[in-house]
Design a protein around this motif. Structure first.
Motif, PDB file in Angstrom:
ATOM      1  N   PHE A 406       0.847  -1.186   0.000  1.00  0.00           N
ATOM      2  CA  PHE A 406       0.000   0.000   0.000  1.00  0.00           C
ATOM      3  C   PHE A 406       0.885   1.240   0.000  1.00  0.00           C
ATOM      4  CE2 PHE A 406       0.644  -0.638   4.557  1.00  0.00           C
ATOM      5  CZ  PHE A 406       0.857   0.655   5.020  1.00  0.00           C
ATOM      6  N   PHE A 407       0.290   2.355  -0.431  1.00  0.00           N
ATOM      7  CA  PHE A 407       0.994   3.636  -0.526  1.00  0.00           C
ATOM      8  C   PHE A 407       0.212   4.675   0.261  1.00  0.00           C
ATOM      9  CE2 PHE A 407       1.365   7.803  -2.571  1.00  0.00           C
ATOM     10  CZ  PHE A 407       2.726   8.002  -2.531  1.00  0.00           C
ATOM     11  N   CYS A 408       0.908   5.432   1.120  1.00  0.00           N
ATOM     12  CA  CYS A 408       0.277   6.475   1.933  1.00  0.00           C
ATOM     13  C   CYS A 408       0.896   7.821   1.575  1.00  0.00           C
ATOM     14  CB  CYS A 408       0.460   6.188   3.425  1.00  0.00           C
ATOM     15  SG  CYS A 408      -0.253   7.461   4.498  1.00  0.00           S
ATOM     16  N   HIS A 409       0.073   8.761   1.087  1.00  0.00           N
ATOM     17  CA  HIS A 409       0.528  10.105   0.723  1.00  0.00           C
ATOM     18  C   HIS A 409       0.692  10.928   1.995  1.00  0.00           C
ATOM     19  CE1 HIS A 409      -0.260  14.171  -1.401  1.00  0.00           C
ATOM     20  NE2 HIS A 409       1.011  13.857  -1.419  1.00  0.00           N
ATOM     21  N   ILE A 480       8.238  -7.992   5.400  1.00  0.00           N
ATOM     22  CA  ILE A 480       7.543  -6.705   5.287  1.00  0.00           C
ATOM     23  C   ILE A 480       8.611  -5.640   5.036  1.00  0.00           C
ATOM     24  CG2 ILE A 480       6.168  -4.967   6.472  1.00  0.00           C
ATOM     25  CD1 ILE A 480       4.819  -7.151   8.024  1.00  0.00           C
ATOM     26  N   LEU A 481       8.502  -4.942   3.911  1.00  0.00           N
ATOM     27  CA  LEU A 481       9.436  -3.870   3.554  1.00  0.00           C
ATOM     28  C   LEU A 481       8.747  -2.529   3.766  1.00  0.00           C
ATOM     29  CD1 LEU A 481      12.026  -2.699   2.325  1.00  0.00           C
ATOM     30  CD2 LEU A 481      11.012  -3.038   0.064  1.00  0.00           C
ATOM     31  N   LEU A 482       9.308  -1.706   4.659  1.00  0.00           N
ATOM     32  CA  LEU A 482       8.802  -0.353   4.903  1.00  0.00           C
ATOM     33  C   LEU A 482       9.774   0.625   4.259  1.00  0.00           C
ATOM     34  CD1 LEU A 482       8.392  -2.108   7.811  1.00  0.00           C
ATOM     35  CD2 LEU A 482       6.993  -0.093   8.264  1.00  0.00           C
ATOM     36  N   ASN A 483       9.279   1.461   3.342  1.00  0.00           N
ATOM     37  CA  ASN A 483      10.129   2.390   2.608  1.00  0.00           C
ATOM     38  C   ASN A 483       9.572   3.804   2.747  1.00  0.00           C
ATOM     39  OD1 ASN A 483      12.290   3.048   0.615  1.00  0.00           O
ATOM     40  ND2 ASN A 483      10.536   3.638  -0.635  1.00  0.00           N
ATOM     41  N   PRO A 492       7.004  12.973   4.455  1.00  0.00           N
ATOM     42  CA  PRO A 492       7.418  11.752   3.740  1.00  0.00           C
ATOM     43  C   PRO A 492       6.227  10.883   3.357  1.00  0.00           C
ATOM     44  CG  PRO A 492       8.732  12.095   5.724  1.00  0.00           C
ATOM     45  CD  PRO A 492       7.609  13.067   5.789  1.00  0.00           C
ATOM     46  N   ASN A 493       6.322  10.280   2.179  1.00  0.00           N
ATOM     47  CA  ASN A 493       5.353   9.281   1.756  1.00  0.00           C
ATOM     48  C   ASN A 493       5.820   7.904   2.225  1.00  0.00           C
ATOM     49  OD1 ASN A 493       3.948  11.325   0.414  1.00  0.00           O
ATOM     50  ND2 ASN A 493       5.137  11.017  -1.450  1.00  0.00           N
ATOM     51  N   LEU A 494       4.865   7.014   2.436  1.00  0.00           N
ATOM     52  CA  LEU A 494       5.174   5.692   2.971  1.00  0.00           C
ATOM     53  C   LEU A 494       4.703   4.617   2.000  1.00  0.00           C
ATOM     54  CD1 LEU A 494       6.027   3.792   5.316  1.00  0.00           C
ATOM     55  CD2 LEU A 494       3.696   4.016   6.191  1.00  0.00           C
ATOM     56  N   SER A 495       5.593   3.679   1.693  1.00  0.00           N
ATOM     57  CA  SER A 495       5.248   2.504   0.892  1.00  0.00           C
ATOM     58  C   SER A 495       5.576   1.263   1.716  1.00  0.00           C
ATOM     59  CB  SER A 495       6.031   2.470  -0.423  1.00  0.00           C
ATOM     60  OG  SER A 495       5.772   3.627  -1.195  1.00  0.00           O
TER      61      SER A 495
END
Length: 751
Positions: A406-409, A480-483, A492-495
């Motif tokens: 998922f992507f969080c703006h 689980i990869l947190l970027n 910051p955006n979160l992927s």
């Protein structure tokens, strides 16, 4: 306006920008610098010794002895004249000097009568201050005293550089990108590729006007970048540029001319790194969307109407790309009056930059006794909150990883969740908030994610978590990869991605099961060998590889990436090698330097049946023998010319020694080799070529290229003569110990 004679193209605004970039002003005291000024006061038996930094309207003392104040007015100061020249500035008696005999520093309580100072340089090459000695009695400054203060000045420069390094930009790991721009020579448009267009706020490959493209470069770097792009020599050069959201980019660029005839064009290849700066210590600034500042001439500011607001130094929170233009605008409104409108980026309490429109004016006060202030009305520039979340998710690493996520703006908090992830973790609802998504992932994985996410956001880094899950009698392994991505938006955006690693892990376990047989075969190979999986993670290293890279058999941990284990291999070179291995079966040999062991190695990547390998050959001794043979050939060919060999340490080029001089040198200067061998190279350069020769030779050696320097020397009869010194590096830059030949020739004999 003060213009440096050593840097004729550098204006005072650029010098101030370089000074502010060091973040040394108003910084805490340093014990090493305090000890240095105390030593200077004792060595010269003088009343005062200072390390001063020359700001726009003041001198700020980084270290001092004999004074109780931290700063003084720049007007009429000695140090202002010191930074205008590269030579030491001397005043033997201020009462006989027409420039200073009426100066308050001379006629006032301090009663200064003599001064000796040398300029201090920052890493960008600007003179930012001085190391100086002041006394209350007239002094006849001797040659030896001038040489001593020059050496102490160089020590101060090194200590200031060490102090400022903690405040300089740091590259954020995992944010390296390659971009390309082209410019057809018949018009002024620049075509940016997709990567560069995304950085500068465009959705796809875009053509822009050349002047707009150039304005993205920092003010202090712009003139040099224009010159390099005009030359198009193909040589790399570095600079910094800023984005609209305050992000700072460190760029290494090469510009070449390509094509023929009507298709002739310039092509720029860029290696881009996102960098971050330390926020000012113990500083918190909360700026409303609409407010007004009162800014003093020393750039200390206060929010008008806020009784809880503290006075702060505005330049500490201003984006580095805006400092020079802001100082220029302040000078314009103070000298000419009126109002100026400009756009600035200011760092808020979260450590992120926000963009403001500023209306700047000058209030000189009711009478001459009032100092006056700048009035700045700020209005925040709100960016568009709408964006295609699905497109942003697809442009992230989802395609490369082939995994759901998922992507969080960051600016809006909006979330896009891949349908595969919803199905896997059983997530319900059309648009669940971030906390609900994290809770669902925590239940699925059994791992605590919120603390890990907070750590990633604080450091702007990525992190992997591995766990296993029993389901229907089968064991599945996941990562689980947190970027965290700081390129888009103010926050910051979160992927986050969920990667199924069951099959790769099983293959790795199968390989470890057969490790005994493999060790018997591979551990006894004379060459080093690394085995890595499809994720480029090293799962095995034999003894030869561990000794060559780590310096010992112990200390190796499976699962480290190739890039981390071989930092001398650039990302571009590694990508090319892996592509060659994948499509050709084996790559070319790549030579690189290993800083941990000081070895020079050759690497070659080979594709195996179930794994891939990197073969490592230690070529240090072979390379050293070739260098010694090359040096011997050069020394024999130059036996009739005076020759000096310097040995330098790769970690610090300021540390070097004279290790060889031939007989021709001794005959020319009437000195035997034994009196020079292993001597201090600074003493050798001053004794041979004078104080000006030290800086010229140092600049030529630091470039690490063949160069010729015109210098003066005194022959045994005391007659001044000219000579040409050829600087010939005889060792490659990546070697741990470097050698450089200095060959002296008569000007008429130089070809």
């Amino acid at each position: 306006m003060i213009v440096s004679d050593a840097f004729p193209n550098q204006k005072e605004s650029d010098r101030l920008a370089d000074l502010y970039r060091t973040q040394l002003l108003d910084s805490p005291s340093e014990p090493e610098l305090d000890a240095l000024v105390k030593l200077g006061s004792r060595v010269f038996n003088a009343a005062y010794c200072l390390i001063s930094l020359v700001d726009q309207d003041r001198l700020w003392f980084k270290a001092k002895t004999g004074l109780n104040v931290c700063e003084s007015d720049r007007s009429g100061s000695f140090c202002t004249h010191t930074i205008q020249s590269s030579e030491p500035y001397k005043i033997q008696d201020t009462l006989t000097d027409p420039l200073y005999k009426l100066n308050p520093l001379v006629t006032g309580p301090l009663g200064l009568r003599s001064y000796l100072g040398v300029p201090l340089y920052c890493s960008a090459g600007s003179r930012i201050g001085s190391f100086c000695i002041l006394d209350v009695t007239p002094r006849q400054w001797t040659v030896s005293e001038v040489q001593i203060i020059e050496k102490m000045g160089r020590m101060a420069e090194l200590l200031l550089l060490k102090s400022s390094r903690s405040n300089t930009p740091r590259t954020i790991p995992g944010t390296e990108f390659n971009a390309v721009w082209t410019r057809v020579l018949v018009n002024d448009s620049v075509v940016m590729d997709t990567t560069l267009s995304h950085f500068l706020g465009f959705p796809k490959e875009t053509a822009v006007v050349k002047d707009w493209f150039t304005r993205q470069v920092f003010d202090c770097d712009r003139e040099r970048v224009l010159e390099e792009r005009s030359r198009a020599s193909g040589e790399p050069f570095s600079y910094q540029m800023g984005l609209a959201d305050g992000t700072v980019l460190k760029v290494c660029e090469q510009v070449k001319i390509a094509g023929q005839g009507a298709s002739l064009h310039k092509r720029g290849e860029m290696q881009i790194h996102i960098v971050q700066r330390d926020a000012p210590k113990s500083s918190v600034l909360i700026i409303p969307d609409h407010c007004e500042f009162h800014i003093c001439p020393d750039y200390t500011a206060k929010v008008v109407g806020d009784t809880h607001s503290l006075t702060f130094r505005l330049l500490d929170f201003l984006h580095p790309a805006n400092i020079a233009s802001f100082i220029k605008a302040c000078k314009a409104v103070r000298d000419n009056g009126g109002r100026r409108s400009l756009t600035l980026q200011l760092k808020n309490h979260g450590g992120y930059f926000r963009t403001y429109t500023v209306q700047l004016s000058w209030d000189g006060g009711a009478d001459s006794s009032t100092a006056g202030v700048f009035l700045a009305a700020l209005t925040v520039n709100l960016q568009s909150q709408s964006m295609d979340l699905a497109a942003a998710y697809n442009e992230s690493m989802s395609k490369a990883l082939c995994a759901p996520g998922f992507f969080c703006h960051g600016a809006t908090g909006q979330i896009y969740i891949a349908p595969e992830l919803r199905k896997t973790i059983g997530l319900l609802g059309h648009a669940p908030p971030l906390d609900e998504v994290l809770v669902a992932l925590e239940i699925f994985s059994g791992r605590e994610l919120k603390a890990v996410l907070s750590r990633c956001l604080e450091s702007c880094s990525s992190e992997r978590l591995e766990f296993k899950r029993e389901q229907f009698g089968l064991t599945h392994w996941y990562q689980i990869l947190l970027n965290v991505d700081t390129v888009l938006g103010e926050k910051p955006n979160l992927s986050v991605f969920l990667i199924d690693v069951t099959e790769p892990r099983a293959a790795r376990l199968d390989a470890e099961t057969n490790s005994f047989t493999r060790d018997l075969i591979l551990q006894n190979m004379s060459d080093g060998l690394l085995e890595f999986d499809n994720s480029n993670l090293v799962v095995f290293a034999n003894s030869a590889a561990r000794k060559c890279i780590l310096g010992a058999v112990s200390g190796f941990v499976a699962g480290i990436s190739i890039q981390t284990l071989l930092p001398g291999l650039t990302p571009a070179a590694l990508s090319k090698a892996l592509s060659e291995m994948r499509y050709q079966g084996a790559s070319e040999s790549y030579e690189l330097y290993v800083p941990t062991t000081g070895k020079l190695i050759k690497t070659k990547f080979i594709r195996g049946h179930n794994a891939s390998y990197c073969v490592i050959n230690d070529v240090t001794s072979q390379h050293r023998n070739q260098q010694q043979l090359s040096f011997a050939e050069q020394a024999l060919a130059l036996s009739e010319s005076p020759v000096v060999l310097l040995e330098l340490n790769a970690e610090s080029t300021d540390t070097c020694s004279v290790v060889y001089v031939n007989d021709a040198f001794g005959n020319r200067f009437n000195r035997g080799p034994d009196s020079i061998l292993n001597a201090d190279p600074e003493w050798f350069a001053v004794a041979t070529f004078g104080s000006s020769g030290v800086r010229k030779l140092t600049q030529a050696i630091m470039k690490w290229q063949n160069a010729s320097v015109q210098l003066q020397y005194l022959d045994p009869n005391g007659v001044s003569r000219s000579c040409v010194v050829e600087v010939r590096p005889s060792t490659e830059v990546r070697s741990s110990t470097r050698h450089v030949l200095l060959v002296l020739r008569e000007p008429g004999a130089y070809q």
